[in-house]
Design a protein around this motif. Structure first.
Motif, short mmCIF file in Angstrom:
data_model
loop_
_atom_site.label_atom_id
_atom_site.label_comp_id
_atom_site.label_asym_id
_atom_site.label_seq_id
_atom_site.Cartn_x
_atom_site.Cartn_y
_atom_site.Cartn_z
N LEU A 58 60.62 -10.50 -49.50
CA LEU A 58 59.26 -10.72 -49.93
C LEU A 58 59.10 -10.35 -51.40
CD1 LEU A 58 56.95 -10.13 -46.79
CD2 LEU A 58 57.04 -12.31 -48.05
N ALA A 59 59.55 -9.23 -51.65
CA ALA A 59 59.23 -8.50 -52.92
C ALA A 59 60.06 -9.42 -54.09
CB ALA A 59 59.95 -7.13 -53.17
N SER A 60 61.13 -10.01 -53.72
CA SER A 60 61.99 -10.86 -54.78
C SER A 60 60.99 -11.93 -55.27
CB SER A 60 63.30 -11.33 -54.04
OG SER A 60 63.14 -12.12 -53.07
N LYS A 61 60.13 -12.46 -54.31
CA LYS A 61 59.38 -13.75 -54.73
C LYS A 61 58.28 -13.48 -55.09
CE LYS A 61 61.77 -16.02 -50.52
NZ LYS A 61 61.41 -15.98 -49.08
N HIS A 62 57.75 -12.07 -54.83
CA HIS A 62 56.20 -11.70 -55.24
C HIS A 62 55.98 -10.52 -56.27
CE1 HIS A 62 54.50 -14.41 -52.14
NE2 HIS A 62 55.38 -14.09 -51.54
N PRO A 63 55.97 -10.64 -57.48
CA PRO A 63 56.09 -9.58 -58.43
C PRO A 63 54.69 -8.47 -58.24
CG PRO A 63 55.33 -11.46 -59.53
CD PRO A 63 55.91 -11.86 -58.05
N ASN A 64 53.76 -9.12 -57.56
CA ASN A 64 52.57 -8.01 -57.05
C ASN A 64 52.89 -7.12 -55.99
OD1 ASN A 64 52.43 -10.20 -55.36
ND2 ASN A 64 50.25 -10.12 -55.18
N LEU A 65 53.94 -7.52 -55.33
CA LEU A 65 54.27 -6.51 -54.25
C LEU A 65 55.40 -5.32 -54.60
CD1 LEU A 65 54.69 -5.90 -51.07
CD2 LEU A 65 56.55 -7.49 -51.02
N VAL A 66 54.92 -4.01 -54.27
CA VAL A 66 55.83 -2.75 -54.65
C VAL A 66 55.92 -2.23 -53.59
CG1 VAL A 66 55.79 -0.86 -56.09
CG2 VAL A 66 54.32 -2.88 -56.77
N ILE A 67 57.45 -2.04 -53.18
CA ILE A 67 57.74 -1.29 -51.99
C ILE A 67 58.09 0.34 -52.33
CG2 ILE A 67 59.63 -1.23 -50.13
CD1 ILE A 67 60.29 -4.22 -50.76
N VAL A 86 52.00 5.12 -56.88
CA VAL A 86 51.02 4.04 -56.89
C VAL A 86 50.03 4.40 -58.10
CG1 VAL A 86 48.89 3.54 -55.31
CG2 VAL A 86 51.32 3.75 -54.10
N GLY A 87 49.65 5.52 -58.16
CA GLY A 87 48.63 6.03 -59.18
C GLY A 87 49.31 5.46 -60.52
N GLU A 88 50.65 5.55 -60.92
CA GLU A 88 51.32 5.04 -61.92
C GLU A 88 51.13 3.76 -62.13
OE1 GLU A 88 55.90 4.87 -64.00
OE2 GLU A 88 55.50 5.74 -61.77
N GLN A 89 51.31 2.84 -61.19
CA GLN A 89 51.23 1.25 -61.18
C GLN A 89 49.66 0.88 -61.37
OE1 GLN A 89 54.34 -0.26 -60.34
NE2 GLN A 89 53.05 -1.84 -61.35
N LEU A 90 48.79 1.55 -60.82
CA LEU A 90 47.43 1.23 -60.80
C LEU A 90 46.85 1.62 -61.96
CD1 LEU A 90 46.24 2.09 -57.29
CD2 LEU A 90 46.54 0.02 -58.12
N GLY A 91 47.35 2.42 -62.71
CA GLY A 91 46.76 3.03 -63.95
C GLY A 91 45.24 3.32 -63.98
N ALA A 92 44.40 2.89 -64.75
CA ALA A 92 43.11 3.20 -64.67
C ALA A 92 42.13 2.96 -63.41
CB ALA A 92 42.03 2.82 -65.90
N SER A 93 42.69 2.00 -62.77
CA SER A 93 41.90 1.46 -61.34
C SER A 93 42.34 2.24 -60.19
CB SER A 93 42.12 0.11 -61.14
OG SER A 93 43.63 -0.13 -61.01
N GLY A 94 41.51 2.42 -59.22
CA GLY A 94 42.06 2.91 -58.06
C GLY A 94 42.31 2.26 -56.91
#
Length: 260
Positions: free
Chosen positions: A54-63, A81-89
Protein backbone atom coordinates in the motif's frame (compact mmCIF):
# COMPACT_ATOMS: atom_id res chain seq x y z
CA UNK A 1 -24.13 12.63 7.93
CA UNK A 2 -20.97 13.52 6.03
CA UNK A 3 -17.87 11.48 5.41
CA UNK A 4 -15.15 11.52 8.04
CA UNK A 5 -12.72 14.28 7.13
CA UNK A 6 -9.37 14.39 8.93
CA UNK A 7 -5.99 15.88 8.07
CA UNK A 8 -4.02 13.14 9.83
CA UNK A 9 -4.63 9.78 11.51
CA UNK A 10 -2.48 7.20 13.27
CA UNK A 11 -3.64 3.57 13.47
CA UNK A 12 -1.76 1.13 15.70
CA UNK A 13 -1.61 -2.59 14.91
CA UNK A 14 -2.03 -1.64 11.27
CA UNK A 15 -0.38 -4.54 9.48
CA UNK A 16 -3.37 -6.91 9.55
CA UNK A 17 -7.03 -7.37 10.43
CA UNK A 18 -9.05 -4.35 11.47
CA UNK A 19 -6.00 -2.06 11.59
CA UNK A 20 -5.07 -2.83 7.98
CA UNK A 21 -8.73 -2.47 6.99
CA UNK A 22 -8.86 1.00 8.55
CA UNK A 23 -5.72 2.07 6.68
CA UNK A 24 -7.14 0.80 3.37
CA UNK A 25 -10.41 2.67 3.85
CA UNK A 26 -8.71 5.92 4.88
CA UNK A 27 -6.54 5.76 1.76
CA UNK A 28 -9.57 4.97 -0.43
CA UNK A 29 -11.67 7.93 0.69
CA UNK A 30 -12.69 10.51 -1.94
CA UNK A 31 -11.00 13.07 0.29
CA UNK A 32 -8.32 11.03 2.10
CA UNK A 33 -6.23 12.33 5.01
CA UNK A 34 -3.09 14.19 4.03
CA UNK A 35 -1.20 11.76 6.26
CA UNK A 36 -2.08 8.21 7.30
CA UNK A 37 0.39 6.80 9.83
CA UNK A 38 0.36 3.02 10.17
CA UNK A 39 2.04 1.70 13.30
CA UNK A 40 3.28 -1.88 13.46
CA UNK A 41 6.00 -3.83 15.25
CA UNK A 42 8.04 -4.91 12.25
CA UNK A 43 7.41 -2.73 9.16
CA UNK A 44 9.93 -4.66 7.06
CA UNK A 45 8.72 -8.12 8.08
CA UNK A 46 6.63 -10.59 6.12
CA UNK A 47 3.51 -9.83 8.18
CA UNK A 48 3.65 -6.20 7.02
CA UNK A 49 3.91 -7.06 3.31
CA UNK A 50 0.41 -5.80 2.47
CA UNK A 51 1.14 -2.57 4.28
CA UNK A 52 4.38 -2.16 2.33
CA UNK A 53 2.48 -2.73 -0.93
CA UNK A 54 0.00 0.00 0.00
CA UNK A 55 2.79 2.41 0.91
CA UNK A 56 4.38 1.92 -2.52
CA UNK A 57 1.15 3.18 -4.13
CA UNK A 58 0.15 5.90 -1.64
CA UNK A 59 2.71 8.61 -0.80
CA UNK A 60 0.46 9.83 2.05
CA UNK A 61 0.90 6.51 3.90
CA UNK A 62 3.80 6.48 6.37
CA UNK A 63 4.63 3.20 8.08
CA UNK A 64 5.87 3.75 11.64
CA UNK A 65 7.83 1.14 13.63
CA UNK A 66 5.85 0.91 16.86
CA UNK A 67 5.76 -1.48 19.78
CA UNK A 68 2.95 -0.13 21.97
CA UNK A 69 4.38 -1.66 25.16
CA UNK A 70 7.83 -0.06 24.73
CA UNK A 71 8.20 3.58 25.90
CA UNK A 72 11.32 4.08 23.75
CA UNK A 73 9.50 2.88 20.64
CA UNK A 74 6.55 5.15 21.43
CA UNK A 75 8.87 8.15 21.92
CA UNK A 76 10.55 7.49 18.56
CA UNK A 77 7.12 7.17 16.87
CA UNK A 78 5.98 10.51 18.30
CA UNK A 79 9.15 12.18 17.02
CA UNK A 80 8.68 10.65 13.54
CA UNK A 81 5.00 11.64 13.31
CA UNK A 82 5.69 15.13 14.66
CA UNK A 83 8.46 15.64 12.12
CA UNK A 84 6.15 14.65 9.27
CA UNK A 85 3.26 16.82 10.47
CA UNK A 86 5.34 19.93 11.03
CA UNK A 87 3.19 22.78 12.35
CA UNK A 88 -0.06 20.80 12.26
CA UNK A 89 -1.10 18.33 14.96
CA UNK A 90 -2.53 14.82 14.90
CA UNK A 91 -6.32 14.72 14.48
CA UNK A 92 -7.08 11.11 15.15
CA UNK A 93 -5.33 8.43 17.23
CA UNK A 94 -6.85 4.96 16.85
CA UNK A 95 -5.51 2.59 19.52
CA UNK A 96 -6.23 -0.63 17.65
CA UNK A 97 -3.26 -2.88 18.55
CA UNK A 98 -4.38 -5.71 20.80
CA UNK A 99 -3.82 -9.35 21.70
CA UNK A 100 -6.00 -12.17 22.99
CA UNK A 101 -4.87 -15.31 24.79
CA UNK A 102 -7.69 -17.88 24.89
CA UNK A 103 -7.26 -19.16 28.44
CA UNK A 104 -10.35 -20.20 30.43
CA UNK A 105 -10.84 -18.95 33.98
CA UNK A 106 -9.31 -21.96 35.72
CA UNK A 107 -6.14 -21.84 33.63
CA UNK A 108 -5.54 -18.08 33.58
CA UNK A 109 -2.00 -17.14 34.56
CA UNK A 110 -0.07 -14.21 35.95
CA UNK A 111 1.99 -14.04 32.76
CA UNK A 112 -1.08 -13.97 30.51
CA UNK A 113 -2.78 -11.28 32.57
CA UNK A 114 0.30 -9.05 32.63
CA UNK A 115 1.04 -9.51 28.92
CA UNK A 116 -2.56 -8.86 27.84
CA UNK A 117 -3.07 -5.86 30.12
CA UNK A 118 0.24 -4.35 29.01
CA UNK A 119 -0.76 -4.42 25.34
CA UNK A 120 -4.52 -3.85 25.53
CA UNK A 121 -4.79 -1.35 28.39
CA UNK A 122 -1.42 0.16 29.25
CA UNK A 123 -0.42 0.53 25.58
CA UNK A 124 -3.36 2.86 24.79
CA UNK A 125 -2.63 4.81 27.98
CA UNK A 126 1.02 5.36 27.05
CA UNK A 127 0.25 6.15 23.39
CA UNK A 128 -2.39 8.70 24.32
CA UNK A 129 -0.08 10.37 26.86
CA UNK A 130 2.77 10.53 24.36
CA UNK A 131 0.67 11.89 21.48
CA UNK A 132 -1.27 14.33 23.66
CA UNK A 133 0.83 17.37 22.61
CA UNK A 134 0.14 16.63 18.91
CA UNK A 135 -3.57 16.03 19.60
CA UNK A 136 -3.75 19.32 21.53
CA UNK A 137 -2.07 21.10 18.64
CA UNK A 138 -4.65 19.71 16.20
CA UNK A 139 -7.51 20.77 18.49
CA UNK A 140 -6.10 24.28 18.85
CA UNK A 141 -5.72 24.58 15.09
CA UNK A 142 -9.34 23.58 14.36
CA UNK A 143 -12.05 26.22 14.19
CA UNK A 144 -14.84 26.15 16.77
CA UNK A 145 -14.99 24.54 20.19
CA UNK A 146 -17.24 21.52 19.47
CA UNK A 147 -15.62 18.11 19.85
CA UNK A 148 -15.36 15.84 16.81
CA UNK A 149 -13.05 13.30 15.18
CA UNK A 150 -12.16 15.91 12.55
CA UNK A 151 -10.87 18.18 15.31
CA UNK A 152 -8.99 15.80 17.66
CA UNK A 153 -9.95 12.39 19.01
CA UNK A 154 -8.70 9.24 20.70
CA UNK A 155 -10.50 6.07 19.63
CA UNK A 156 -9.80 3.03 21.81
CA UNK A 157 -10.68 -0.22 20.06
CA UNK A 158 -12.56 -2.09 22.76
CA UNK A 159 -14.88 -5.09 22.64
CA UNK A 160 -18.26 -6.03 24.01
CA UNK A 161 -16.31 -8.93 25.51
CA UNK A 162 -15.28 -6.27 28.02
CA UNK A 163 -18.88 -5.35 28.82
CA UNK A 164 -19.58 -6.50 32.38
CA UNK A 165 -23.32 -6.48 31.69
CA UNK A 166 -23.25 -8.40 28.38
CA UNK A 167 -20.26 -10.75 28.83
CA UNK A 168 -20.40 -11.23 25.06
CA UNK A 169 -19.86 -14.80 23.74
CA UNK A 170 -18.83 -16.30 27.10
CA UNK A 171 -19.50 -19.86 25.87
CA UNK A 172 -17.55 -19.25 22.66
CA UNK A 173 -14.41 -18.39 24.58
CA UNK A 174 -13.84 -17.30 28.16
CA UNK A 175 -10.60 -15.41 27.28
CA UNK A 176 -10.54 -13.96 30.79
CA UNK A 177 -7.40 -11.83 30.44
CA UNK A 178 -8.77 -10.25 27.24
CA UNK A 179 -12.17 -9.49 28.82
CA UNK A 180 -10.57 -7.93 31.89
CA UNK A 181 -8.16 -5.84 29.80
CA UNK A 182 -10.99 -4.45 27.66
CA UNK A 183 -13.15 -3.65 30.70
CA UNK A 184 -10.15 -1.73 32.05
CA UNK A 185 -9.69 -0.02 28.67
CA UNK A 186 -13.30 1.15 28.88
CA UNK A 187 -12.57 2.82 32.22
CA UNK A 188 -9.41 4.35 30.77
CA UNK A 189 -11.53 5.81 27.95
CA UNK A 190 -13.94 7.34 30.44
CA UNK A 191 -11.02 8.84 32.40
CA UNK A 192 -9.47 10.22 29.21
CA UNK A 193 -12.78 11.78 28.18
CA UNK A 194 -12.87 13.65 31.50
CA UNK A 195 -9.20 14.59 31.52
CA UNK A 196 -8.84 15.66 27.88
CA UNK A 197 -12.18 17.37 27.25
CA UNK A 198 -10.72 20.74 28.27
CA UNK A 199 -8.10 20.30 25.54
CA UNK A 200 -10.78 19.81 22.87
CA UNK A 201 -10.13 16.06 22.47
CA UNK A 202 -13.01 13.60 22.03
CA UNK A 203 -12.45 10.12 23.52
CA UNK A 204 -14.49 7.01 22.79
CA UNK A 205 -14.42 3.23 23.19
CA UNK A 206 -15.51 1.40 20.05
CA UNK A 207 -16.61 -2.22 19.61
CA UNK A 208 -15.90 -3.31 16.00
CA UNK A 209 -18.30 -6.25 16.13
CA UNK A 210 -17.39 -9.92 15.94
CA UNK A 211 -15.09 -9.75 12.93
CA UNK A 212 -13.39 -12.37 10.77
CA UNK A 213 -9.70 -11.83 11.60
CA UNK A 214 -6.65 -13.91 12.50
CA UNK A 215 -7.44 -13.21 16.15
CA UNK A 216 -11.01 -14.57 16.11
CA UNK A 217 -10.17 -17.71 14.12
CA UNK A 218 -12.80 -20.39 14.62
CA UNK A 219 -14.26 -23.17 12.47
CA UNK A 220 -16.91 -22.76 9.80
CA UNK A 221 -19.67 -23.23 12.38
CA UNK A 222 -18.26 -20.58 14.73
CA UNK A 223 -17.07 -18.10 12.12
CA UNK A 224 -17.51 -14.45 13.01
CA UNK A 225 -20.41 -12.91 11.04
CA UNK A 226 -18.72 -9.63 10.02
CA UNK A 227 -16.03 -9.06 7.42
CA UNK A 228 -13.29 -6.52 8.10
CA UNK A 229 -14.70 -4.26 5.37
CA UNK A 230 -18.22 -4.30 6.85
CA UNK A 231 -16.90 -3.49 10.31
CA UNK A 232 -14.56 -0.72 9.14
CA UNK A 233 -17.18 0.93 6.93
CA UNK A 234 -19.59 0.97 9.86
CA UNK A 235 -17.00 2.33 12.30
CA UNK A 236 -15.91 5.14 9.98
CA UNK A 237 -19.56 6.13 9.54
CA UNK A 238 -19.90 6.23 13.34
CA UNK A 239 -16.72 8.28 13.74
CA UNK A 240 -17.96 10.82 11.20
CA UNK A 241 -21.09 11.42 13.29
CA UNK A 242 -19.53 11.76 16.76
CA UNK A 243 -19.97 15.02 18.64
CA UNK A 244 -19.69 16.55 22.10
CA UNK A 245 -22.41 14.30 23.56
CA UNK A 246 -20.55 11.13 22.57
CA UNK A 247 -17.25 11.67 24.34
CA UNK A 248 -16.69 9.07 27.04
CA UNK A 249 -19.22 6.61 25.60
CA UNK A 250 -18.94 2.96 24.51
CA UNK A 251 -20.44 2.37 21.05
CA UNK A 252 -20.44 -0.46 18.53
CA UNK A 253 -19.72 -0.41 14.81
CA UNK A 254 -23.35 0.54 14.10
CA UNK A 255 -23.33 3.45 16.56
CA UNK A 256 -25.41 1.66 19.19
CA UNK A 257 -24.53 2.07 22.87
CA UNK A 258 -22.83 -0.97 24.43
CA UNK A 259 -23.59 -1.34 28.17
CA UNK A 260 -20.56 -0.93 30.42
Amino acid sequence: MGELCVHSVLVTGANRGIGLGLVRHFLGMPNPPKWVFAGCRDPKGQRAQELQNLASKHPNLVIIPLEVTDPASIKAAVARVGEQLGASGLNLLINNAGIAKPNPLDNETLENMICTYTTNTIGPLLLSQAFLPLLKKAAQGSPGSALSCSKAAIVNMSSSAGSIEEVFLWHYGQVVSYRCSKAALNMLTKCQSLGYREHGILCIALHPGWVQTDMTGGSESTRAPLTVDESVQGMLKVLSSLSEKDTGTFLNWEGKVVPW
